[in-house]
Design a protein around this motif. Structure first.
Motif, PDB file in Angstrom:
ATOM      1  N   MET A   1       0.665  -1.126   0.212  1.00 32.00           N
ATOM      2  CA  MET A   1       0.181   0.078   0.034  1.00 32.00           C
ATOM      3  C   MET A   1       1.056   1.061   0.041  1.00 32.00           C
ATOM      4  N   TYR A   2       0.691   2.086  -0.905  1.00 31.63           N
ATOM      5  CA  TYR A   2       1.433   3.363  -1.229  1.00 31.63           C
ATOM      6  C   TYR A   2       0.525   4.546  -1.537  1.00 31.63           C
ATOM      7  N   VAL A   9       4.363  10.700   2.492  1.00 27.39           N
ATOM      8  CA  VAL A   9       4.126   9.333   1.829  1.00 27.39           C
ATOM      9  C   VAL A   9       3.688   8.437   2.868  1.00 27.39           C
ATOM     10  N   LEU A  10       2.571   7.749   2.680  1.00 30.11           N
ATOM     11  CA  LEU A  10       1.941   6.624   3.633  1.00 30.11           C
ATOM     12  C   LEU A  10       2.442   5.162   2.898  1.00 30.11           C
ATOM     13  N   ARG A  11       2.858   4.387   3.546  1.00 24.89           N
ATOM     14  CA  ARG A  11       3.257   3.024   3.164  1.00 24.89           C
ATOM     15  C   ARG A  11       3.247   2.212   4.355  1.00 24.89           C
ATOM     16  N   GLU A  12       3.386   0.783   4.000  1.00 22.20           N
ATOM     17  CA  GLU A  12       3.904  -0.114   5.013  1.00 22.20           C
ATOM     18  C   GLU A  12       4.826   0.340   5.892  1.00 22.20           C
ATOM     19  N   LEU A  13       4.766  -0.004   7.234  1.00 19.90           N
ATOM     20  CA  LEU A  13       5.894   0.188   8.157  1.00 19.90           C
ATOM     21  C   LEU A  13       6.711  -1.149   8.194  1.00 19.90           C
ATOM     22  N   LEU A  14       7.929  -1.077   8.180  1.00 18.98           N
ATOM     23  CA  LEU A  14       8.844  -2.315   8.118  1.00 18.98           C
ATOM     24  C   LEU A  14       9.318  -2.557   9.479  1.00 18.98           C
ATOM     25  N   GLU A  15       9.608  -3.761   9.710  1.00 17.51           N
ATOM     26  CA  GLU A  15      10.059  -4.138  11.086  1.00 17.51           C
ATOM     27  C   GLU A  15      11.429  -3.484  11.707  1.00 17.51           C
ATOM     28  N   GLU A  16      12.339  -3.167  10.470  1.00 18.32           N
ATOM     29  CA  GLU A  16      13.543  -2.400  10.985  1.00 18.32           C
ATOM     30  C   GLU A  16      13.246  -0.957  11.006  1.00 18.32           C
ATOM     31  N   GLU A  17      11.866  -0.487  11.029  1.00 22.77           N
ATOM     32  CA  GLU A  17      11.774   0.897  11.418  1.00 22.77           C
ATOM     33  C   GLU A  17      11.118   0.928  12.805  1.00 22.77           C
ATOM     34  N   ALA A  18      10.991  -0.064  13.480  1.00 16.07           N
ATOM     35  CA  ALA A  18      10.321  -0.180  14.603  1.00 16.07           C
ATOM     36  C   ALA A  18      10.976   0.773  15.745  1.00 16.07           C
ATOM     37  N   GLU A  19      12.110   1.086  15.523  1.00 13.31           N
ATOM     38  CA  GLU A  19      12.758   2.203  16.570  1.00 13.31           C
ATOM     39  C   GLU A  19      12.191   3.516  16.620  1.00 13.31           C
ATOM     40  N   PHE A  68      -4.973  -1.488   9.830  1.00 14.65           N
ATOM     41  CA  PHE A  68      -3.709  -0.887   8.881  1.00 14.65           C
ATOM     42  C   PHE A  68      -2.992  -0.462  10.005  1.00 14.65           C
ATOM     43  N   LEU A  69      -1.487  -0.464   9.838  1.00 15.19           N
ATOM     44  CA  LEU A  69      -0.644   0.500  10.392  1.00 15.19           C
ATOM     45  C   LEU A  69       0.340   0.836   9.227  1.00 15.19           C
ATOM     46  N   LEU A  70       0.247   2.217   9.026  1.00 16.73           N
ATOM     47  CA  LEU A  70       0.974   2.716   7.983  1.00 16.73           C
ATOM     48  C   LEU A  70       2.168   3.587   8.432  1.00 16.73           C
ATOM     49  N   ALA A  71       3.277   3.620   7.961  1.00 21.45           N
ATOM     50  CA  ALA A  71       3.995   4.621   8.123  1.00 21.45           C
ATOM     51  C   ALA A  71       3.906   5.844   7.551  1.00 21.45           C
ATOM     52  N   SER A 117      -6.209  12.409   5.905  1.00 21.64           N
ATOM     53  CA  SER A 117      -6.779  12.727   4.477  1.00 21.64           C
ATOM     54  C   SER A 117      -6.310  11.566   3.558  1.00 21.64           C
ATOM     55  N   CYS A 118      -5.115  11.089   3.881  1.00 18.09           N
ATOM     56  CA  CYS A 118      -4.490  10.135   2.956  1.00 18.09           C
ATOM     57  C   CYS A 118      -5.286   8.786   3.355  1.00 18.09           C
ATOM     58  N   GLY A 119      -5.389   8.667   4.683  1.00 18.00           N
ATOM     59  CA  GLY A 119      -6.048   7.220   5.215  1.00 18.00           C
ATOM     60  C   GLY A 119      -7.589   7.216   4.994  1.00 18.00           C
TER      61      GLY A 119
END
Length: 124
Positions: A1-2, A9-19, A68-71, A117-119
């Motif tokens: 999702m983008y 930009v809203l997109r999938e949150l990645l595990e490596e971005e958990a910090e 959904f959880l988006l970055a 508004s993106c969501g």
């Protein structure tokens, strides 16, 4: 999702971005409004939550009650500065719930309105 706007930009949150989410979770104001998720957050807990939402993203809008959880990223730098959560109830009346969390230095910069508004574009 983008999803893209002029600033975000809203997109999938990645595990490596958990910090980033861990940093957000340490904010007292965030804990005040979302204590169930952030009260005792650890990096492992947040990575598990991200994995859960990644699986749900594959299910798609057909089952929006899973959420959904988006970055939320700054478009010009790609930096993850927050997240937006979206979910709905299974039973009628259909209601959508939107939540957002941002790094404290970016409060009051219009990012909540922009990401919300993106969501909304995801709603069936």
């Amino acid at each position: 999702m983008y999803i893209e706007t002029k600033r975000l930009v809203l997109r999938e949150l990645l595990e490596e971005e958990a910090e980033v989410l861990l940093e957000i979770s340490n904010d007292k104001q965030v804990k005040k409004y979302h204590p169930a998720f952030f009260e005792n957050s650890t990096l492992d807990f947040i990575k598990t939550a991200i994995s859960y939402f990644q699986i749900n993203a594959k299910i798609g809008v057909k089952n929006p009650e899973h959420g959904f959880l988006l970055a939320v990223c700054l478009k010009d730098t790609g930096e993850v500065v927050g997240v937006i959560t979206l979910n709905s109830k299974k039973e009628p009346p259909k209601e959508w719930h939107i939540g957002w969390f941002f790094l404290k230095p970016l409060y009051r910069k219009g990012l909540c309105v922009g990401s919300r508004s993106c969501g909304v574009r995801l709603f069936p």
